[in-house]
Scaffold this active site. Structure first.
Site, PDB file in Angstrom:
ATOM      1  N   SER A 121       0.847  -1.195   0.000  1.00  0.00           N
ATOM      2  CA  SER A 121       0.000   0.000   0.000  1.00  0.00           C
ATOM      3  C   SER A 121       0.881   1.244   0.000  1.00  0.00           C
ATOM      4  CB  SER A 121      -0.919   0.032   1.236  1.00  0.00           C
ATOM      5  OG  SER A 121      -0.153   0.163   2.435  1.00  0.00           O
ATOM      6  N   GLY A 171       5.117   2.450  -0.789  1.00  0.00           N
ATOM      7  CA  GLY A 171       5.766   1.235  -1.282  1.00  0.00           C
ATOM      8  C   GLY A 171       5.111   0.702  -2.528  1.00  0.00           C
ATOM      9  N   TYR A 212       8.151   7.770  17.485  1.00  0.00           N
ATOM     10  CA  TYR A 212       8.223   7.682  16.019  1.00  0.00           C
ATOM     11  C   TYR A 212       9.305   8.615  15.486  1.00  0.00           C
ATOM     12  CZ  TYR A 212       6.734   8.144  11.127  1.00  0.00           C
ATOM     13  OH  TYR A 212       6.684   8.183   9.758  1.00  0.00           O
TER      14      TYR A 212
END
Length: 249
Positions: A16, A19, A150
């Site tokens: 998805s 990528g 993150y």
């Protein structure tokens, strides 16, 4: 179109978003592509619309044994690798007051440990003069609330890419990073937040972008093509921001 004619490319997180868009573009440009993802049904679904020479490999980026198997299956099918695009990543949200060991381990296992160990597995089979790409993020350049772990993971992979650039100089392997800003990808729906919160977050991000909109996965894929092809032959150790200018002002 043949900017990558007969090149072998391995792309993680390819079922998805960025990528998948990159896989489609690489195939269009003549590459042989190995797409990996951790959901077989998603890989099967996207395969229906792909054209060109490709295989899919079910691999959970959080599992070292899966990363090893990904490289093994890729080389068994196509031989040596020319392009390794470490794109798989997650971005669950947590304020500093609520960070848990589980939250930290989940993000660092997928965003840092996985690409580092996959590179290790791939290096013996990566052709001299090849290209390694990482999906970084602009979050390690600016402070976004709730994305502390993150952001740290993306800062870590950027630092690692610099060292790797130096270590691979004798083999002529170029190492670069792509740092997307707000991009229309499924990652936002996977943050574990209510839909209305995700939508409000998206509007907030878009309002900060000088171009006034989210980017498209295809726009990031264009950068991944440039960096992997001969057109980017003198670009090495760089991080290219694809963010509409949000990190520049």
């Amino acid at each position: 179109m043949s900017k990558l004619k007969n090149k072998v490319a391995v792309i993680t997180g390819a079922n998805s978003g960025i990528g998948l868009a990159t896989a489609k573009l690489y195939l269009k440009e003549g590459a042989k592509v190995v797409l990996s993802g951790r959901r077989q049904e998603a890989l099967d679904e996207v395969s229906k619309d792909l054209e060109g020479d490709f295989i899919t490999v079910l691999a959970d980026a959080s599992k070292p044994e899966d990363n090893k198997r990904l490289i093994s299956e890729a080389t068994a099918h196509y031989g040596n690798i020319d392009i390794l695009f470490l794109n798989a990543g997650i971005a669950p949200v947590s304020p500093a007051t609520d960070i848990t060991e589980e939250h930290y381990n989940e993000i660092f296992n997928i965003n840092v440990k996985s690409p580092m160990l996959t590179v290790k597995e791939a290096l013996p089979s990566l052709n001299d003069g090849g290209s390694i790409l990482f999906t970084s993020s602009i979050v390690h350049k600016k402070g976004f609330d709730g994305l502390g772990v993150y952001s740290a993971s993306k800062g870590a992979i950027r630092a690692y890419s610099r060292v790797l650039t130096s270590e691979l100089r004798s083999r002529g392997i170029r190492v670069n990073s792509i740092a997307p800003g707000p991009i229309e990808t499924p990652i936002y729906s996977k943050m574990g937040l209510p839909q209305d919160v995700v939508e409000d977050m998206g509007k907030g991000f878009a309002s900060q972008v000088p171009l006034g909109r989210f980017g498209k996965s295809e726009e990031v894929a264009n950068a991944a093509l440039f960096l992997a092809s001969d057109e980017g032959s003198y670009v090495n150790g760089a991080e290219l921001e694809i963010d509409g200018g949000i990190s520049q002002i």
